[in-house]
Design an enzyme around this catalytic site. Sequence first.
Site, PDB file in Angstrom:
ATOM      1  N   HIS A 220      49.903  64.123   5.002  1.00 29.26           N
ATOM      2  CA  HIS A 220      49.755  62.896   4.078  1.00 29.26           C
ATOM      3  C   HIS A 220      50.797  63.095   3.007  1.00 29.26           C
ATOM      4  O   HIS A 220      51.212  62.005   2.515  1.00 29.26           O
ATOM      5  CB  HIS A 220      48.429  63.237   3.253  1.00 29.26           C
ATOM      6  CG  HIS A 220      48.048  62.050   2.366  1.00 29.26           C
ATOM      7  ND1 HIS A 220      47.508  60.945   2.873  1.00 29.26           N
ATOM      8  CD2 HIS A 220      48.031  61.718   1.155  1.00 29.26           C
ATOM      9  CE1 HIS A 220      47.345  60.217   1.836  1.00 29.26           C
ATOM     10  NE2 HIS A 220      47.689  60.581   0.819  1.00 29.26           N
ATOM     11  N   TYR A 224      54.138  59.883   1.233  1.00 32.86           N
ATOM     12  CA  TYR A 224      54.777  59.682  -0.123  1.00 32.86           C
ATOM     13  C   TYR A 224      56.340  60.106  -0.106  1.00 32.86           C
ATOM     14  O   TYR A 224      56.895  59.527  -0.750  1.00 32.86           O
ATOM     15  CB  TYR A 224      54.076  60.453  -1.169  1.00 32.86           C
ATOM     16  CG  TYR A 224      52.620  60.202  -1.596  1.00 32.86           C
ATOM     17  CD1 TYR A 224      52.617  58.956  -2.271  1.00 32.86           C
ATOM     18  CD2 TYR A 224      51.457  60.451  -0.837  1.00 32.86           C
ATOM     19  CE1 TYR A 224      51.231  58.428  -2.467  1.00 32.86           C
ATOM     20  CE2 TYR A 224      50.309  59.851  -0.807  1.00 32.86           C
ATOM     21  CZ  TYR A 224      50.273  58.914  -1.921  1.00 32.86           C
ATOM     22  OH  TYR A 224      49.062  58.288  -2.121  1.00 32.86           O
ATOM     23  N   PHE A 372      48.754  51.963   8.816  1.00 29.93           N
ATOM     24  CA  PHE A 372      49.936  52.557   8.910  1.00 29.93           C
ATOM     25  C   PHE A 372      51.053  51.424   8.877  1.00 29.93           C
ATOM     26  O   PHE A 372      52.058  51.362   8.295  1.00 29.93           O
ATOM     27  CB  PHE A 372      50.113  53.430   9.835  1.00 29.93           C
ATOM     28  CG  PHE A 372      49.397  54.597   9.946  1.00 29.93           C
ATOM     29  CD1 PHE A 372      48.926  55.084   8.752  1.00 29.93           C
ATOM     30  CD2 PHE A 372      49.084  55.384  11.112  1.00 29.93           C
ATOM     31  CE1 PHE A 372      48.502  56.342   8.521  1.00 29.93           C
ATOM     32  CE2 PHE A 372      48.258  56.446  11.066  1.00 29.93           C
ATOM     33  CZ  PHE A 372      48.078  57.082   9.644  1.00 29.93           C
ATOM     34  N   HIS A 373      50.745  50.265   9.607  1.00 32.12           N
ATOM     35  CA  HIS A 373      51.580  49.349   9.768  1.00 32.12           C
ATOM     36  C   HIS A 373      51.822  48.329   8.538  1.00 32.12           C
ATOM     37  O   HIS A 373      52.929  47.882   8.363  1.00 32.12           O
ATOM     38  CB  HIS A 373      51.606  48.427  10.915  1.00 32.12           C
ATOM     39  CG  HIS A 373      51.841  49.043  12.266  1.00 32.12           C
ATOM     40  ND1 HIS A 373      50.940  49.957  12.942  1.00 32.12           N
ATOM     41  CD2 HIS A 373      52.828  48.872  13.132  1.00 32.12           C
ATOM     42  CE1 HIS A 373      51.517  50.494  14.012  1.00 32.12           C
ATOM     43  NE2 HIS A 373      52.817  49.619  14.121  1.00 32.12           N
TER      44      HIS A 373
END
Length: 550
Positions: A220, A224, A372-373
């Site tokens: 995760h 970032y 995600f895309h």
Amino acid sequence: MIERLSKQDSKLVMAHMYVAISCLILGGLAGLLQTFVRSGMLQLPKSISYYQILTVHGIVLALVLTTFFILGFQYSAVAKTCGNLTPLQRRLGWIGFFVMLIGTVMAATMVLLNKATVLYTFYAPLQAHVIFYVGMALVVVGSWISILGQILKYVEFKKQNPTKKSPLLSYMVTINGVMWFVCSLGVAATVLLQLIPWSLGLVERVDVTLSRTLFWYFGHALVYFWLLPAYMCWYAIVPKIIGGKAFSDNLARMSFMLFLFFSIPVGIHHQLVEPGIEDFWKYFQVILTFMVVVPSFMTAFSLFATFENHGRTLGFKGLFGWFKALPWNDARFVLPFLGMLAFIPGGAGGLVNASAQMNGLIHNTIWVTGHFHLTVASAVILTFFGMMYWLIPHCTGRKLTKFTNKLALIQGYTWAIGMTIMSAAMHYVGLVKGAPRRSTYSEYGGAKQAAEWIPYQVLQAVGGTILFISIILVVMVFIQLAFLAPKGEEEYPVAQSLDEYQPVTKLVENWRFLIVVTVLLILIAYTVPIGQMFIDPPPGAKGLGEGKLW
């Protein structure tokens, strides 16, 4: 702050860009093939598996392309704002580059030979050839070496200017570097201590719960690591491109401080449906995940405050009159702005993914792929494209011409259209029809439910085709700016802030405080869950490393 990067530093930056664009071509082609296979429009040769191209697409784009681009850009940022790199800093950059490149070639070779078809997450019990794991470990180690060089430049500036606050971009680069080093310890640990010995046959079994937890400790925060360089552009570069000033230097630093605190101890929210972790710790990390919303909203406020302030200084009035002041004919602005827009639904989808009840509805559906895309493949990559369109000519001593700028604008809008079609289809069919991720058309077996999914898979293929056309345009612009455009001087845009000469907010640059808080939050969030994996193994297991594959 220097006017332009030195030739030696520019070569280092461009080396990273060449690898990144090569990854875009390979990974984009794999993605296009995926959409055709999923929709039933293409059948791969027996020598190539669907999951092989899925692995190529995920690893090459999400891990390799992003890492090379980010490290190349960050070297340019610290050199621009803190002065040309020293020989040691530059040497660390090149060593890190070649270590990562060797690791990439090793891992990619095993995937292309179908000996590492383990998907982007490379979860056990899927097993890859040991060369794949060693290659991925080298990519991580190489990134540490590169980041060390960047942090040394920041430290050098602080030592030479003890009474001055550091340049905003150099501070942001250091925050991202520290966050990356801390989070990537997780994936390094599972690869070096579990997966490599297992793939060599030195141990019979690995603890799957532990390996997945260590991966998501990293996984995760990886999001970032992708996002923060885009935020660097939004905070510190876009205001200069539009001809204005950034809203607040201190607000930007504080948001990055909060990202450092809350981006790492949240990985278990990816494991909400998994056994072996107590519900208390799952919900605790869900709360920490929602804390990341705070710096995200701070960023959104700062960006639109910057735009409005600039418009009003030019005399535009009304609630949205300032909107007209933005340079809609400049690809360097338009592509990052499209990325900002994409992050609005992308961030909202992230809240769904991190919410315990709602996650149960969309978990392991293609909704997650659509999310995600919207984030990395839209918000992040569109911003990266916009950054390339001034960074590359700055490094190569060329100009972004009107023709190339128009081509770049077409590329950006084409990407936005293709991704909107593909991602919207993924979100809808995942949420409403329950279509799974990571599945092929042939696996549907002609079921009635599968027939309902096919129209949306066709839409994904349409969107994927448009995206591949956009990739071709990216490559054309890249070649133009790297080799063919007229010689000239292209600005490296870095904005001043409205509070440029105000002192830094207390504790924001106190690195002892930042690291202690970061480590403390990680220990609170992970000590008990990981400790229980050693003390209380799942039923049927004798102890860590002694039971079956869990």
